[in-house]
Write a protein that holds these residues in place. Structure first.
Motif, PDB file in Angstrom:
ATOM      1  N   VAL A 204       0.853  -1.187   0.000  1.00 33.37           N
ATOM      2  CA  VAL A 204       0.000   0.000   0.000  1.00 33.37           C
ATOM      3  C   VAL A 204       0.889   1.238   0.000  1.00 33.37           C
ATOM      4  O   VAL A 204       1.818   1.346   0.805  1.00 33.37           O
ATOM      5  CB  VAL A 204      -0.945   0.018   1.220  1.00 33.37           C
ATOM      6  CG1 VAL A 204      -1.761   1.305   1.246  1.00 33.37           C
ATOM      7  CG2 VAL A 204      -1.863  -1.198   1.191  1.00 33.37           C
ATOM      8  N   HIS A 205       0.589   2.164  -0.917  1.00 36.94           N
ATOM      9  CA  HIS A 205       1.319   3.423  -1.012  1.00 36.94           C
ATOM     10  C   HIS A 205       0.410   4.551  -0.530  1.00 36.94           C
ATOM     11  O   HIS A 205      -0.703   4.723  -1.037  1.00 36.94           O
ATOM     12  CB  HIS A 205       1.747   3.684  -2.452  1.00 36.94           C
ATOM     13  CG  HIS A 205       2.573   2.586  -3.046  1.00 36.94           C
ATOM     14  ND1 HIS A 205       3.954   2.543  -2.928  1.00 36.94           N
ATOM     15  CD2 HIS A 205       2.226   1.480  -3.753  1.00 36.94           C
ATOM     16  CE1 HIS A 205       4.408   1.468  -3.555  1.00 36.94           C
ATOM     17  NE2 HIS A 205       3.379   0.806  -4.055  1.00 36.94           N
ATOM     18  N   ILE A 206       0.873   5.311   0.454  1.00 35.10           N
ATOM     19  CA  ILE A 206       0.163   6.501   0.930  1.00 35.10           C
ATOM     20  C   ILE A 206       1.074   7.687   0.662  1.00 35.10           C
ATOM     21  O   ILE A 206       2.183   7.760   1.177  1.00 35.10           O
ATOM     22  CB  ILE A 206      -0.176   6.401   2.432  1.00 35.10           C
ATOM     23  CG1 ILE A 206      -1.033   5.154   2.685  1.00 35.10           C
ATOM     24  CG2 ILE A 206      -0.911   7.640   2.903  1.00 35.10           C
ATOM     25  CD1 ILE A 206      -1.385   4.933   4.143  1.00 35.10           C
ATOM     26  N   GLY A 207       0.611   8.622  -0.164  1.00 36.79           N
ATOM     27  CA  GLY A 207       1.475   9.669  -0.687  1.00 36.79           C
ATOM     28  C   GLY A 207       1.768  10.821   0.245  1.00 36.79           C
ATOM     29  O   GLY A 207       2.663  11.610  -0.031  1.00 36.79           O
ATOM     30  N   SER A 208       1.026  10.960   1.336  1.00 36.59           N
ATOM     31  CA  SER A 208       1.281  12.057   2.270  1.00 36.59           C
ATOM     32  C   SER A 208       0.837  11.629   3.661  1.00 36.59           C
ATOM     33  O   SER A 208       0.141  10.625   3.832  1.00 36.59           O
ATOM     34  CB  SER A 208       0.539  13.327   1.846  1.00 36.59           C
ATOM     35  OG  SER A 208      -0.849  13.192   2.097  1.00 36.59           O
ATOM     36  N   PHE A 209       1.243  12.409   4.663  1.00 37.61           N
ATOM     37  CA  PHE A 209       0.896  12.098   6.043  1.00 37.61           C
ATOM     38  C   PHE A 209      -0.346  12.845   6.512  1.00 37.61           C
ATOM     39  O   PHE A 209      -0.726  12.730   7.683  1.00 37.61           O
ATOM     40  CB  PHE A 209       2.073  12.447   6.964  1.00 37.61           C
ATOM     41  CG  PHE A 209       3.314  11.665   6.669  1.00 37.61           C
ATOM     42  CD1 PHE A 209       3.442  10.355   7.095  1.00 37.61           C
ATOM     43  CD2 PHE A 209       4.357  12.216   5.940  1.00 37.61           C
ATOM     44  CE1 PHE A 209       4.582   9.624   6.816  1.00 37.61           C
ATOM     45  CE2 PHE A 209       5.506  11.501   5.655  1.00 37.61           C
ATOM     46  CZ  PHE A 209       5.616  10.188   6.099  1.00 37.61           C
TER      47      PHE A 209
END
Length: 315
Positions: A204-209
């Protein structure tokens, strides 16, 4: 001397006598109480320790020995509690007395929440990133976190506490509060987001916090849908566009040389195979195999025609 004066004089004598008696009683009580406080009657003579699994009891006893053979009525229990709770694995310490002379210490130990990769091993930390232990062996029951600076961290200190990491910490805690934590294998903290590797192979890629709680809720729903429909995805891009995007693991194997597989909206129903909807389509290899066969048939007919022409001429 009149009768009234004699009465007043007797009252003053009684008043002073009562005061002297009261003062004597107070002095005796203070002296007696002091003797009791510092006597062997209230002194601790042993230590009973409970609740320790990770922490050796000898470590607790070494600290407690400084408070043995002293009256428990004057003991500085707060000081003992603070010293014990400075130990890495001690979450809380409850100090008590088991009469007549036993000092009791009940320990609640910390539970490791994750392991930080440190180059030469791993640092076990609790949910607040407090360093509990250092080890060279990998614990398969704990998620591994990479991308957090670990140099110079001592046991009992809190890692990743520098300013500017608040959103990163919020994202990690949101993930670890979730039920999906048990399926997380590796959590990589990047400069601009998070990469999560699950035990089933999904990445899973999450591009920002930003919006950590909302994104974790999205991921929870996707994981539930995957289990309900018995589907699997090779990769999930959580915040690239208006909706999450999922990549099927079989798409790379079916279409070699084609772009990165088919991408499906993770919120939509389970994707159907095009072959089921539109019928079987001939692959490139099938098309190429048919063309040469047609040429061969045509060439055979032309040879037959040429041979008949020659026969007619000879006749």
């Amino acid at each position: 001397m009149t009768e009234g004066r004699r009465k007043r004089k007797r009252k003053l004598k009684r008043k002073y006598r009562n005061r002297r008696i009261l003062l004597a009683v107070v002095l005796i009580a203070l002296i007696g109480g002091g003797c009791i406080l510092f006597s062997s009657l209230t002194a601790t003579q042993g230590v009973a320790i409970s609740g320790t699994k990770k922490i050796p009891k000898t470590t607790i006893r070494q600290i407690a020995d400084d408070y043995v053979n002293k009256s428990y009525l004057t003991m500085d229990r707060k000081s003992l509690k603070n010293r014990l709770e400075q130990l890495p694995y001690v979450k809380s310490a409850d100090i008590g007395i088991s009469f007549p002379h036993t000092l009791t210490i009940a320990i609640e130990e910390e539970t490791p929440s994750a392991q930080l990769y440190s180059g030469d091993g791993y640092i076990l930390v609790n949910e607040d990133f407090k360093a509990l232990a250092k080890t060279r062996s990998y614990d398969t029951d704990l998620p591994k976190i990479t991308g957090i600076p670990t140099s110079g961290i001592k046991l009992g200190q809190v890692a990743f506490c520098e300013t500017g990491n608040e959103k990163k910490i919020a994202m990690i805690r949101a993930l670890f509060r979730s039920e999906i934590k048990k399926d997380i294998n590796t959590l990589a903290i990047l400069d601009r987001g998070v990469k999560i590797s699950f035990s089933d192979g999904t990445i899973v890629h999450i591009g920002s916090f930003n919006d950590a709680d909302y994104k974790v809720k999205q991921l929870e729903e996707i994981r539930k849908e995957m289990k309900t429909k018995d589907e699997s995805y090779r990769e999930i891009f959580l915040d690239q566009g208006d909706h999450p995007i999922a990549v099927k693991p079989s798409s790379m194997d079916e279409d070699e040389g084609e772009p990165d597989g088919e991408q499906d909206n993770a919120r939509s129903d389970s994707p159907k195979d095009d072959k089921d909807d539109k019928g079987e389509k001939p692959t490139k290899s099938e098309k190429s195999s048919k063309k040469p066969s047609q040429k061969e048939e045509g060439s055979g007919d032309s040879k037959k025609e040429k041979s008949t022409d020659k026969e007619e001429k000879t006749r």
